[in-house]
Design a protein around this motif. Structure first.
Motif, mmCIF file in Angstrom:
data_model
loop_
_atom_site.group_PDB
_atom_site.id
_atom_site.type_symbol
_atom_site.label_atom_id
_atom_site.label_comp_id
_atom_site.label_asym_id
_atom_site.label_seq_id
_atom_site.Cartn_x
_atom_site.Cartn_y
_atom_site.Cartn_z
ATOM 1 N N SER A 122 0.801 -1.258 0.058
ATOM 2 C CA SER A 122 0.068 -0.030 0.071
ATOM 3 C C SER A 122 0.942 1.318 0.210
ATOM 4 N N THR A 123 2.137 1.305 0.636
ATOM 5 C CA THR A 123 3.079 2.295 0.658
ATOM 6 C C THR A 123 4.037 2.332 -0.379
ATOM 7 N N GLY A 124 3.991 1.282 -1.304
ATOM 8 C CA GLY A 124 5.101 1.294 -1.994
ATOM 9 C C GLY A 124 4.868 2.360 -3.507
ATOM 10 N N VAL A 125 5.801 2.890 -3.807
ATOM 11 C CA VAL A 125 5.815 3.744 -4.955
ATOM 12 C C VAL A 125 6.993 3.548 -6.131
ATOM 13 N N ARG A 126 6.687 3.695 -7.320
ATOM 14 C CA ARG A 126 7.621 3.847 -8.268
ATOM 15 C C ARG A 126 7.919 5.182 -8.738
ATOM 16 N N LYS A 127 9.119 5.586 -8.181
ATOM 17 C CA LYS A 127 9.759 6.923 -8.538
ATOM 18 C C LYS A 127 10.256 7.361 -10.180
ATOM 19 N N ILE A 128 9.762 8.210 -10.982
ATOM 20 C CA ILE A 128 10.212 8.243 -12.457
ATOM 21 C C ILE A 128 11.056 9.713 -12.163
ATOM 22 N N PRO A 129 12.329 9.645 -12.499
ATOM 23 C CA PRO A 129 12.790 10.740 -12.497
ATOM 24 C C PRO A 129 12.626 12.074 -13.404
ATOM 25 N N VAL A 130 12.491 13.228 -13.109
ATOM 26 C CA VAL A 130 12.053 14.225 -13.971
ATOM 27 C C VAL A 130 12.962 15.480 -13.939
ATOM 28 N N GLN A 131 13.799 15.926 -14.835
ATOM 29 C CA GLN A 131 14.608 16.992 -15.153
ATOM 30 C C GLN A 131 13.723 18.205 -15.498
ATOM 31 N N TYR A 132 14.162 19.425 -14.910
ATOM 32 C CA TYR A 132 13.675 20.725 -15.470
ATOM 33 C C TYR A 132 14.495 21.512 -16.108
ATOM 34 N N ALA A 133 14.319 21.871 -17.400
ATOM 35 C CA ALA A 133 15.439 22.582 -18.047
ATOM 36 C C ALA A 133 15.483 23.950 -17.514
ATOM 37 N N LYS A 134 16.858 24.687 -17.665
ATOM 38 C CA LYS A 134 17.246 25.876 -17.190
ATOM 39 C C LYS A 134 16.617 26.896 -18.050
ATOM 40 N N TYR B 184 16.863 30.071 -14.127
ATOM 41 C CA TYR B 184 15.833 29.581 -13.482
ATOM 42 C C TYR B 184 15.860 27.991 -13.829
ATOM 43 N N GLY B 185 15.176 27.326 -12.817
ATOM 44 C CA GLY B 185 15.089 25.776 -13.101
ATOM 45 C C GLY B 185 16.198 25.039 -13.047
ATOM 46 N N GLY B 186 16.551 23.970 -13.695
ATOM 47 C CA GLY B 186 17.679 23.040 -13.703
ATOM 48 C C GLY B 186 17.520 22.058 -12.624
ATOM 49 N N GLN B 187 16.494 22.060 -12.325
ATOM 50 C CA GLN B 187 16.188 21.159 -11.092
ATOM 51 C C GLN B 187 15.648 19.957 -11.194
ATOM 52 N N ALA B 188 16.201 18.740 -10.328
ATOM 53 C CA ALA B 188 15.780 17.384 -10.586
ATOM 54 C C ALA B 188 14.443 17.060 -9.495
ATOM 55 N N SER B 189 13.710 16.238 -10.120
ATOM 56 C CA SER B 189 12.513 15.773 -9.367
ATOM 57 C C SER B 189 12.267 14.469 -9.482
ATOM 58 N N HIS B 190 10.955 14.069 -9.093
ATOM 59 C CA HIS B 190 10.564 12.768 -9.552
ATOM 60 C C HIS B 190 9.040 12.658 -9.549
ATOM 61 N N ILE B 191 8.433 11.751 -10.228
ATOM 62 C CA ILE B 191 7.000 11.548 -10.282
ATOM 63 C C ILE B 191 6.695 10.231 -9.531
ATOM 64 N N PRO B 192 6.106 10.309 -8.319
ATOM 65 C CA PRO B 192 5.816 9.141 -7.421
ATOM 66 C C PRO B 192 4.517 8.349 -7.814
ATOM 67 N N LEU B 193 4.624 7.418 -8.694
ATOM 68 C CA LEU B 193 3.454 6.390 -9.144
ATOM 69 C C LEU B 193 3.188 5.405 -7.994
ATOM 70 N N LYS B 194 2.024 5.481 -7.275
ATOM 71 C CA LYS B 194 1.739 4.456 -6.381
ATOM 72 C C LYS B 194 1.709 3.095 -7.079
ATOM 73 N N ILE B 195 2.161 1.858 -6.384
ATOM 74 C CA ILE B 195 2.152 0.793 -6.923
ATOM 75 C C ILE B 195 0.537 0.268 -6.751
ATOM 76 N N LEU B 196 -0.132 0.568 -5.900
ATOM 77 C CA LEU B 196 -1.422 0.336 -5.522
ATOM 78 C C LEU B 196 -2.298 1.492 -5.849
#
Length: 360
Positions: free
Chosen positions: A71-83, A91-103
């Motif tokens: 129930s608490t598991g997630v799949r993180k997809i890396p995301v990069q924002y262009a400068k 501005y920008g140039g930061q790394a983040s992620h999209i948390p996809l819940k498994i359930l």
């Protein structure tokens, strides 16, 4: 009255009021059910007193831990924002992620599948007494029969994919990322990103669907293995009851921790140190780009702790140094301290994304 009470709990308490009432209603049956089962064991109706108690206890711990883990598991997809360079600032140039819940689907596929599993028994009731076909339907679709469990599991897997597709739209996520200048490394923005996210979502949904099917049919398996256990006890080892208890419990615990972090002045909010070692210069509670509360400490050298709040929950905690705290990205995109004469905020979906338009 129950609906009104649930709304009062949601407004003045912690968590979703209706969900908490449902969870309490399920748990309120537990003492009577377990006491009744212990009486059956002690009276000799169920053989193997010590073995049965030990087995049931181990099953309860393992299945609950398994449900919490998935129930608490997630799949993180890396995301990069262009400068982006605006004047002399970057501005920008930061790394983040999209948390996809498994359930992603939660308990809904089991509810949908159970609704359909009532149809065969309903049809069997229309046949006259003594009808072989009606009796066969009743036997095949009894909860302890293999046919019932097999069809029930297949329906849960199908409805898990169906509900996940309804709740999460990869195309909208890809379009929002493209508008904000974000991209997944190695994947083209737009349709390729949507296909990539959809492919990952399809793969992580399969184990979640199998997990739901196993949890749903486990009470039937338990009733078939252990003689004398009725459905009222077996339901605590799987099915919707266990999923509701775990889901509501995790959500309530998360909100309690958020309230403690926001309102408790003990610990690091009092000493200005994390684990009495790492010094803090300040602690910020941020909601929709606005600083709700700021607490400063007297350390000349230290870090900034940023609590990103959405609703009543802390969704992200950032421990950053002074350089990052003073950076253009942090000041503009997180704290909202941008020059209104040069920029205009056009989109705000805090804490996941914010979008600004440059004025010319």
């Amino acid at each position: 009255f129950v609906m009104w009470m649930g709304e009062q709990i949601s407004d003045y308490g912690i968590g979703n009021g209706i969900s908490i009432i449902i969870m309490v209603g399920i748990l309120s049956r537990a003492p009577h059910v377990f006491a009744q089962q212990v009486n059956l064991i002690t009276e000799g109706v169920i053989s193997g007193y010590e073995i049965v108690l030990l087995t049931l206890g181990v099953f309860a711990i393992l299945i609950t831990a398994f449900v919490v883990y998935v129930s608490t598991g997630v799949r993180k997809i890396p995301v990069q924002y262009a400068k982006r360079v605006v004047g002399r600032k970057v501005y920008g140039g930061q790394a983040s992620h999209i948390p996809l819940k498994i359930l992603t689907a939660g308990v809904m596929p089991i509810i949908f599948a159970q609704a359909l599993m009532f149809i065969p028994n309903t049809l069997a009731s229309f046949f006259p007494v003594g009808s072989k076909f009606g009796e066969s339907l009743t036997i095949w679709f009894s909860p302890t029969h293999f046919v019932y469990s097999f069809i029930f599991g297949i329906l849960i897997i199908v409805f898990t994919y169906f509900y996940t597709a309804m709740a999460f739209n990869p195309v909208d996520v890809a379009d929002n990322m493209k508008k904000q200048g974000g991209f997944i490394p190695g994947v083209r923005p737009g349709k390729s990103t949507a296909d990539y996210i959809d492919n990952i979502l399809t793969r992580v949904t399969l184990p979640a669907a199998i997990f739901l099917a196993i949890v749903a049919i486990f009470p039937s398996i338990l009733m078939g293995i252990v003689d004398g256990i009725d459905f009222s006890l077996a339901s605590f080892f799987g099915g919707t009851s266990l999923l509701i208890i775990v889901g509501v419990g995790l959500d309530t615990l998360q909100q309690v921790e958020s309230h403690l972090l926001m309102r408790n002045y003990d610990g690091f909010l009092k000493t200005g140190k994390i684990n009495n070692q790492l010094a803090l210069k300040r602690v910020l509670f941020i909601r929709k780009g606005q600083v709700m509360r700021e607490q400063k400490f007297g350390h000349t050298q230290g870090y900034t702790l940023q609590m990103l709040v959405s609703g009543n929950q802390i969704v992200e905690v950032q421990l950053i140094d002074e350089v990052v705290f003073r950076s253009n990205y942090n000041q503009m995109f997180l704290l909202g301290r941008y020059d209104a004469e040069l920029f205009e905020e056009t989109y705000n979906a805090f804490p996941f994304s914010r979008l600004y338009r440059v004025k010319f």
